[in-house]
Design an enzyme around this catalytic site. Sequence first.
Site, short mmCIF file in Angstrom:
data_model
loop_
_atom_site.label_atom_id
_atom_site.label_comp_id
_atom_site.label_asym_id
_atom_site.label_seq_id
_atom_site.Cartn_x
_atom_site.Cartn_y
_atom_site.Cartn_z
N HIS A 14 -4.07 -52.78 -33.32
CA HIS A 14 -3.47 -54.15 -33.34
C HIS A 14 -4.52 -55.11 -33.62
CE1 HIS A 14 -0.54 -57.13 -31.46
NE2 HIS A 14 -1.32 -57.68 -32.18
N HIS A 16 -5.49 -58.75 -35.89
CA HIS A 16 -5.14 -59.95 -36.81
C HIS A 16 -6.46 -60.31 -37.93
CE1 HIS A 16 -1.67 -61.12 -34.60
NE2 HIS A 16 -2.33 -60.43 -33.39
N LYS A 100 6.56 -55.00 -37.29
CA LYS A 100 6.34 -55.59 -35.86
C LYS A 100 7.57 -56.53 -35.56
CE LYS A 100 3.80 -57.65 -32.69
NZ LYS A 100 2.44 -57.83 -32.72
N HIS A 137 6.14 -56.99 -29.61
CA HIS A 137 5.51 -57.95 -28.78
C HIS A 137 6.32 -58.23 -27.91
CE1 HIS A 137 3.08 -61.88 -28.04
NE2 HIS A 137 4.09 -62.25 -27.13
N HIS A 175 -0.19 -54.83 -26.95
CA HIS A 175 -1.04 -55.62 -25.67
C HIS A 175 -0.38 -55.57 -24.41
CE1 HIS A 175 1.69 -58.53 -27.37
NE2 HIS A 175 1.12 -58.69 -28.35
N ASP A 248 -5.90 -56.76 -30.56
CA ASP A 248 -5.35 -57.70 -30.54
C ASP A 248 -6.40 -58.93 -30.82
OD1 ASP A 248 -3.51 -59.72 -30.96
OD2 ASP A 248 -3.02 -59.81 -29.02
O1 DOR Z 1 -2.99 -64.14 -28.42
C1 DOR Z 1 -2.36 -64.06 -29.39
N1 DOR Z 1 -2.75 -64.32 -30.59
N2 DOR Z 1 -1.02 -63.11 -29.32
C2 DOR Z 1 -0.46 -63.00 -30.14
O2 DOR Z 1 0.79 -62.54 -29.86
C3 DOR Z 1 -0.63 -63.58 -31.35
C4 DOR Z 1 -2.21 -63.83 -31.94
C5 DOR Z 1 -2.37 -64.48 -33.07
O3 DOR Z 1 -1.58 -64.22 -34.07
O4 DOR Z 1 -3.14 -65.61 -32.95
ZN ZN Z 2 -1.56 -59.79 -31.76
#
Ligand code: DOR
Ligand code: ZN
Length: 346
Positions: A14, A16, A100, A137, A175, A248
């Site tokens: 997971h 970003h 997702k 999520h 998460h 995450d």
């Molecule tokens: O803390 C987070 N940041 N939780 C999420 O679900 C999205 C993520 C983000 O894209 O910044």
């Molecule tokens: Zn995330």
Amino acid sequence: MTQSLTLRRPDDWHLHLRDGAMLQGVLPESARHFARAIIMPNLVPPVVTAADAAAYRDRILAALPEGAGFTPLMTLYLTEETDPEDLAAAHASGLITAVKLYPAGATTNSASGVRDFDKVRGVLEKMAEIGCPLCVHGEVTDPEIDIFDREAVFIDRVLDPVRRATPGLRVVMEHLTTADGVAYVQAHDRDLAATITTHHLIINRNHILVGGIKPHYYCLPVAKRENHRLALVGAATGGDARFFLGTDSAPHTDANKQSACGCAGCFTATNTMSCLAEVFEREGALDRLEGFASLHGPAFYRLPPNEERITLVKGAPVHYPAKILTGAGPVTLFDPGFPLHWRVAE
Ligand code: DOR
Ligand code: ZN
């Protein structure tokens, strides 16, 4: 005495990576230690079609440092308009690994998420048929529900009914932050797994709020009470293959975090392996770190584990930069709040 630990190269289930200058800045941090990562699709606009996923994958591959052997595993962002045939073709060709689900409004860039679960029933049935995992999520967005209860309520109101209505749907609760989530996963031995982040193994809600508000500890789902953190540590270090690492890692610039309305996300790509080794060592579970970081994830996703190995070495405290400088602006690295003694040998 030097202590060392060799394990299969880990994956991040997971992650970003964002886009543009931020992608360029943060991608080397993940590619340094991880072989593969499930790439979150919550860009602006989100990655909703196979064509979007192919273009995003190309941008990630183009941003990789020379010689980096990192494979992005792409996902589609589920919307009420997702076309089951487009999704199935993207999965069959290997372009996407998962889909997702963001409940609309749950978190960063989730406005296009799902409001009415009846509208995605056909897509979920198709996913069950083809074996495409749904990464969830798991938070309700009902304003009546306290933010600290949103994961537990989601399990009862949404997740359990959706799973019952869609036999064979393979679900990853992303998460996980609660003992309730851990218990729900432990109660089901088919088609269900969960990722746990580095930061949720380390911080509880006091770390965010006591002695001044700490924007770099704010993420979603928000960290809960200490008893929940302990349940997560037990799940991660206990050797149960239903739990595996999904950092995450979610970079935001300092300007966007340190604001009157700060963004949610902890950036942990750089020091995750050092943090995890410390957590597992404290539990006397260093021998289970490989399962959590390198074996359980591929097993659930029906992919082979990585053949390459990394070695973690224990020694004097390791110092990481406080910030990663990206073209989008500085991004503060997660501070575990204790010294780190383990580093990945280059
Ligand atoms: O803390 C987070 N940041 N939780 C999420 O679900 C999205 C993520 C983000 O894209 O910044
Ligand atoms: Zn995330």
